[in-house]
Design a protein around this motif. Structure first.
Motif, short mmCIF file in Angstrom:
data_model
loop_
_atom_site.label_atom_id
_atom_site.label_comp_id
_atom_site.label_asym_id
_atom_site.label_seq_id
_atom_site.Cartn_x
_atom_site.Cartn_y
_atom_site.Cartn_z
N ASP A 1 47.05 55.49 23.59
CA ASP A 1 47.57 54.22 24.11
C ASP A 1 48.39 54.38 25.38
O ASP A 1 48.48 53.45 26.19
N THR A 2 49.00 55.56 25.57
CA THR A 2 49.81 55.75 26.77
C THR A 2 48.94 55.89 28.02
O THR A 2 49.40 55.61 29.12
N LYS A 3 47.68 56.31 27.84
CA LYS A 3 46.78 56.46 28.98
C LYS A 3 45.86 55.25 29.15
O LYS A 3 45.20 55.12 30.17
N SER A 4 45.81 54.40 28.15
CA SER A 4 44.92 53.23 28.18
C SER A 4 45.74 52.02 28.60
O SER A 4 46.80 51.76 28.04
N GLN A 5 45.22 51.28 29.57
CA GLN A 5 45.97 50.13 30.04
C GLN A 5 45.04 49.10 30.68
O GLN A 5 43.94 49.42 31.10
N VAL A 6 45.52 47.88 30.71
CA VAL A 6 44.85 46.80 31.43
C VAL A 6 45.70 46.54 32.66
O VAL A 6 46.89 46.24 32.55
N ILE A 7 45.10 46.68 33.83
CA ILE A 7 45.86 46.48 35.06
C ILE A 7 45.42 45.18 35.72
O ILE A 7 44.29 44.73 35.53
N PRO A 8 46.29 44.55 36.49
CA PRO A 8 45.91 43.31 37.18
C PRO A 8 44.85 43.58 38.23
O PRO A 8 44.73 44.68 38.76
N ASP A 9 44.08 42.57 38.49
CA ASP A 9 42.98 42.69 39.45
C ASP A 9 43.53 42.63 40.87
O ASP A 9 43.89 41.58 41.36
N CYS A 10 43.59 43.80 41.51
CA CYS A 10 44.09 43.84 42.88
C CYS A 10 43.06 43.25 43.85
O CYS A 10 43.39 42.84 44.95
N PHE A 11 41.80 43.18 43.42
CA PHE A 11 40.77 42.64 44.29
C PHE A 11 40.84 41.11 44.36
O PHE A 11 40.42 40.52 45.33
N GLU A 12 41.40 40.47 43.33
CA GLU A 12 41.52 39.01 43.34
C GLU A 12 42.41 38.57 44.49
O GLU A 12 42.10 37.63 45.20
N MET B 1 36.19 53.28 33.63
CA MET B 1 36.79 52.05 34.08
C MET B 1 35.83 50.92 33.75
O MET B 1 34.63 51.01 33.98
N ILE B 2 36.38 49.86 33.19
CA ILE B 2 35.62 48.66 32.88
C ILE B 2 36.26 47.52 33.65
O ILE B 2 37.47 47.31 33.58
N VAL B 3 35.47 46.78 34.41
CA VAL B 3 35.98 45.69 35.23
C VAL B 3 35.62 44.37 34.58
O VAL B 3 34.47 44.14 34.22
N VAL B 4 36.62 43.50 34.41
CA VAL B 4 36.42 42.16 33.86
C VAL B 4 37.03 41.15 34.81
O VAL B 4 37.69 41.51 35.78
N SER B 5 36.82 39.88 34.49
CA SER B 5 37.22 38.83 35.44
C SER B 5 38.71 38.50 35.42
O SER B 5 39.21 37.94 36.39
N SER B 6 39.42 38.78 34.33
CA SER B 6 40.83 38.43 34.29
C SER B 6 41.59 39.42 33.41
O SER B 6 41.00 40.20 32.65
N LYS B 7 42.91 39.37 33.50
CA LYS B 7 43.74 40.27 32.69
C LYS B 7 43.62 39.89 31.22
O LYS B 7 43.63 40.76 30.34
N ARG B 8 43.49 38.63 30.94
CA ARG B 8 43.33 38.16 29.56
C ARG B 8 42.03 38.70 28.97
O ARG B 8 42.01 39.18 27.84
N ALA B 9 40.96 38.62 29.73
CA ALA B 9 39.68 39.18 29.28
C ALA B 9 39.80 40.68 29.11
O ALA B 9 39.21 41.27 28.19
N GLY B 10 40.57 41.33 29.97
CA GLY B 10 40.79 42.76 29.86
C GLY B 10 41.44 43.14 28.54
O GLY B 10 41.09 44.15 27.93
N GLY B 11 42.39 42.32 28.10
CA GLY B 11 43.03 42.58 26.81
C GLY B 11 42.05 42.48 25.66
O GLY B 11 42.07 43.30 24.73
#
Length: 68
Positions: free
Chosen positions: A31-42, A1-11
């Motif tokens: 690709d089916t297992k790799s995804q960028v998810i929204p930050d639920c912590f925000e 898991m890699i955590v970034v500041s935004s979904k755009r940065a995640g992409g």
């Protein structure tokens, strides 16, 4: 898991990591297992900030001593 500041940065990070893994390590990224998810912590951070602001607004201000 890699955590970034935004979904755009995640992409951007996802594309960069995928490129590295496929080119340098010569592995295939699923690709089916790799995804960028929204930050639920925000959302949680915003809730905590609004609760803190309400708590501060409801408390009386402390007496500030005057200097003479």
């Amino acid at each position: 898991m890699i955590v970034v500041s935004s979904k755009r940065a995640g992409g951007r990070v996802m594309a960069s990591i995928k490129r590295f893994v496929e080119r340098k390590l010569k592995l295939k990224v699923n690709d089916t297992k790799s995804q960028v998810i929204p930050d639920c912590f925000e959302t949680r951070r915003q809730q905590v900030a609004s609760i803190s602001a309400l708590e501060l607004a409801s408390k009386p201000l402390p007496d500030i001593p005057t200097i003479r």
